[in-house]
Design an enzyme around this catalytic site. Structure first.
Site, PDB file in Angstrom:
ATOM      1  N   ASP A  69      58.526  30.230  48.276  1.00  0.00           N
ATOM      2  CA  ASP A  69      57.134  30.631  48.446  1.00  0.00           C
ATOM      3  C   ASP A  69      57.098  32.086  48.906  1.00  0.00           C
ATOM      4  O   ASP A  69      57.486  32.397  50.038  1.00  0.00           O
ATOM      5  CB  ASP A  69      56.466  29.716  49.474  1.00  0.00           C
ATOM      6  CG  ASP A  69      54.978  29.985  49.626  1.00  0.00           C
ATOM      7  OD1 ASP A  69      54.489  30.994  49.073  1.00  0.00           O
ATOM      8  OD2 ASP A  69      54.311  29.198  50.317  1.00  0.00           O
ATOM      9  N   TYR A 103      42.884  42.881  47.302  1.00  0.00           N
ATOM     10  CA  TYR A 103      43.691  42.840  46.083  1.00  0.00           C
ATOM     11  C   TYR A 103      43.865  44.242  45.511  1.00  0.00           C
ATOM     12  O   TYR A 103      44.968  44.632  45.109  1.00  0.00           O
ATOM     13  CB  TYR A 103      43.019  41.921  45.066  1.00  0.00           C
ATOM     14  CG  TYR A 103      43.725  41.842  43.734  1.00  0.00           C
ATOM     15  CD1 TYR A 103      44.837  41.027  43.565  1.00  0.00           C
ATOM     16  CD2 TYR A 103      43.270  42.576  42.638  1.00  0.00           C
ATOM     17  CE1 TYR A 103      45.485  40.948  42.345  1.00  0.00           C
ATOM     18  CE2 TYR A 103      43.910  42.501  41.414  1.00  0.00           C
ATOM     19  CZ  TYR A 103      45.016  41.684  41.267  1.00  0.00           C
ATOM     20  OH  TYR A 103      45.652  41.615  40.057  1.00  0.00           O
ATOM     21  N   LYS A 146      47.439  46.320  44.867  1.00  0.00           N
ATOM     22  CA  LYS A 146      47.897  46.822  43.577  1.00  0.00           C
ATOM     23  C   LYS A 146      48.080  48.339  43.591  1.00  0.00           C
ATOM     24  O   LYS A 146      48.958  48.869  42.894  1.00  0.00           O
ATOM     25  CB  LYS A 146      46.937  46.383  42.469  1.00  0.00           C
ATOM     26  CG  LYS A 146      46.993  44.883  42.203  1.00  0.00           C
ATOM     27  CD  LYS A 146      48.414  44.419  41.874  1.00  0.00           C
ATOM     28  CE  LYS A 146      48.504  42.939  41.576  1.00  0.00           C
ATOM     29  NZ  LYS A 146      49.902  42.505  41.270  1.00  0.00           N
ATOM     30  N   THR A 156      44.232  33.955  32.162  1.00  0.00           N
ATOM     31  CA  THR A 156      45.162  33.073  32.859  1.00  0.00           C
ATOM     32  C   THR A 156      44.394  32.332  33.949  1.00  0.00           C
ATOM     33  O   THR A 156      43.178  32.509  34.114  1.00  0.00           O
ATOM     34  CB  THR A 156      46.289  33.890  33.501  1.00  0.00           C
ATOM     35  OG1 THR A 156      45.710  34.810  34.449  1.00  0.00           O
ATOM     36  CG2 THR A 156      47.065  34.675  32.456  1.00  0.00           C
TER      37      THR A 156
END
Length: 233
Positions: free
Chosen positions: A51, A131, A135, A164
């Protein structure tokens, strides 16, 4: 034939990348979060399990990967979209695996067009970054590695907004094109530039200006080394 490791290969872009490489005759080691998520076990050279939201398991993934020797390429595909694990999975895990494993011939890190909305405030590394932040930072890290490790090529890839599980069924970009650049960068002999590219569908694009800022690169690596206790060679 190349020996390639792909993280986050249970589904989506990671699985598609790993499958494309295996179909082309390469030896592929896949990483999955747990054994129940493993697909097509007979297709792979090997499997590592852990994980990447847990630092102790990131270290264990590096130890498992060491059994296969030096990789020709490592594709850091694993990622999550939201808190609380976004920094650990999207930034800390690629950093720790890169710092802990034998230097491969090639490194590919999954970025996103959303990196352009990220912040350069590195206090967010341990205090709720987004997020987009993650990135921006992993893209910066990819280009910093390119500048520091002359014998290893290092690239960042924006796969597009693809349908996805993370991207959602309504995502407008092409799912096949979403993995082709990663597989190509990992194995093709005619990649230009050889290192330090930010790619989208096999074409380079200019990333956020901070990604090429040497001071920000150094600050990011120092922050990651301080947080993890593991320096980057």
């Amino acid at each position: 034939m190349a020996l390639v490791m792909v993280t986050g290969a249970a589904s989506g872009l990671g699985y598609n990348t790993a499958q494309a490489l295996a179909d082309d005759g390469h030896d592929v080691v896949v990483h999955v979060r747990n054994e129940s998520r493993l697909r097509d076990p007979d297709l792979w050279k090997g499997v590592v399990i852990g994980d990447l939201a847990r630092v102790d398991e990131i270290h264990d993934v590096a130890r498992q990967a060491a059994r296969f020797g030096r990789f020709d390429a490592v594709i850091h595909n694993a990622g999550v979209l939201g808190a609380p694990d976004v920094m650990t999975v999207n930034v800390v895990a690629p950093y720790l695996l890169t710092a802990s494993m034998d230097k491969p011939g090639r490194l590919i890190y999954l970025s996103s067009g959303m990196h352009r909305g990220g912040s350069t405030d590195l206090r967010r590394l341990s205090a709720g970054g987004t997020y987009s932040d993650s990135k921006l930072w992993v893209t910066t890290f990819a280009l910093a590695v390119a500048a520091r490790w002359a014998q290893t090529s290092s690239h960042a890839v924006d796969p597009g907004w693809v349908p996805t599980r993370m991207g959602g069924a309504g995502a407008p970009d092409d799912l096949t094109a979403g993995h082709e650049t990663q597989a190509w960068l990992a194995t093709d002999e005619d990649v230009t530039p050889r290192t330090g590219g930010y790619w989208h569908h096999r074409q380079t694009q200019p990333p956020h200006p901070a990604c090429h800022d040497q001071d920000f690169q150094a600050q990011l690596i120092d922050a990651l080394a301080s947080q993890t206790g593991v320096p980057l060679d």
